[in-house]
Design a protein around this motif. Structure first.
Motif, PDB file in Angstrom:
ATOM      1  N   TYR A  80      35.447  35.740  56.772  1.00 23.86           N
ATOM      2  CA  TYR A  80      35.063  37.496  56.675  1.00 23.86           C
ATOM      3  C   TYR A  80      35.751  37.849  57.897  1.00 23.86           C
ATOM      4  N   LEU A  82      37.161  43.436  54.521  1.00 30.80           N
ATOM      5  CA  LEU A  82      36.125  44.359  54.190  1.00 30.80           C
ATOM      6  C   LEU A  82      36.682  45.695  53.920  1.00 30.80           C
ATOM      7  N   TYR A 133      37.121  36.952  47.573  1.00 37.29           N
ATOM      8  CA  TYR A 133      35.875  37.486  47.551  1.00 37.29           C
ATOM      9  C   TYR A 133      35.235  37.765  46.312  1.00 37.29           C
ATOM     10  N   GLU A 141      31.465  37.181  46.204  1.00 33.26           N
ATOM     11  CA  GLU A 141      30.840  38.369  46.907  1.00 33.26           C
ATOM     12  C   GLU A 141      30.706  39.640  45.961  1.00 33.26           C
TER      13      GLU A 141
END
Length: 276
Positions: free
Chosen positions: A6, A11, A84, A87
């Motif tokens: 991460y 993000l 990702y 997630e």
């Protein structure tokens, strides 16, 4: 966040490239719609949760379905989605659960009217289920479907969830105004995807008419949409908030363009056309 899988940059790039900023802008859209209908800024009530949840679910699920044109048009986003995937799938589950919970506490009741309202609430998910088939039609039906979903969601929230009273003319104006604004923005975004869309056989205004003509169409349709909302509401606040909304989308659209240029390694001249 530190090292490992991460990172704050990843993000942020996911937030921008997956168009999740639209979910934040959905709050502003609800506020504009509330003022348009003559209510307080947060008259959507629990509908704010409904809108954010359903749009998060729709956009995340759509991004998880990486198509061949996605790999051509947006290789950076496709790589992030693969990285990702777990997630993002988890986020879609949370969003779906919140959506259903918001409906349970607002429109559900153990009778025919409650069942009908619950069914109507799931129309956006029906559109999502048919979206891959819609994209194969040799018309810009995918943009029409998404614009319909936004307009429909707003009318549903203010008719079934908000305490406001919505007349037929007001509801029609709300739907038409946002339909035009969203459709124009979506087709403008497609100007970034001409190469991949043409290779995939997907028809958009940009692939058919070019970037310059699409830009003119975008301005015309957004202007009409804004005019509908402002004229029917008679509120300068609606105009001011619409300008803020479009300005924020242009800001996020430029960030998305920057991300795509970094991912492809090539400048996207057509990316100067704004987002939704």
């Amino acid at each position: 966040m530190g090292g490992g899988k991460y990172s704050i940059r990843d993000l942020f790039d996911l937030f921008v490239s997956c168009s999740l900023y639209l979910n934040l802008n959905s709050v502003l859209i609800l506020i504009i719609s509330a003022v348009y209908l003559g209510g307080g800024y947060f008259a959507a009530d629990t509908g704010i949760v409904t809108a954010i949840a359903v749009m998060t679910f729709i956009y995340v699920v759509d991004r998880l379905n990486v198509t061949e044109e996605d790999k051509i048009n947006n290789p950076g986003r496709s790589a992030l989605v693969r990285k990702y995937r777990t997630e993002l799938f988890g986020l879609s589950v949370v969003a779906f659960s919140l959506f259903e919970l918001s409906l349970f506490v607002t429109v559900f009741s153990p009778d025919l009217s409650g069942a009908g309202a619950l069914a109507l609430a799931h129309v956006p998910l029906a559109v999502l289920a048919l979206y891959d088939e819609i994209k194969t039609v040799p018309l810009p039906l995918d943009s029409l479907a998404v614009a319909f979903t936004w307009g429909y969601m707003l009318v549903f929230i203010y008719v079934f969830i908000s305490p406001l009273s919505v007349g037929i003319l007001e509801g029609a104006g709300l739907f038409c105004g946002w339909f035009l604004i969203v459709f124009a923005g979506l087709e403008a975004r497609n100007a970034k995807d001409i190469e991949g869309d043409r290779e995939a056989g997907k028809v958009t205004l940009a692939s058919r008419f070019g970037c310059d003509q699409t830009k003119r169409i975008e301005i015309a349709l957004k202007s009409v949409g804004v005019l509908v909302l402002v004229a029917l509401s008679g509120s300068p606040v609606v105009l001011a908030l619409l300008i803020c909304h479009i300005g924020l989308l242009r800001l996020f659209g430029s960030l998305e363009t920057d991300f795509r240029e970094e991912g492809s390694g090539e400048p996207l001249d057509s990316g100067r056309i704004s987002g939704d």
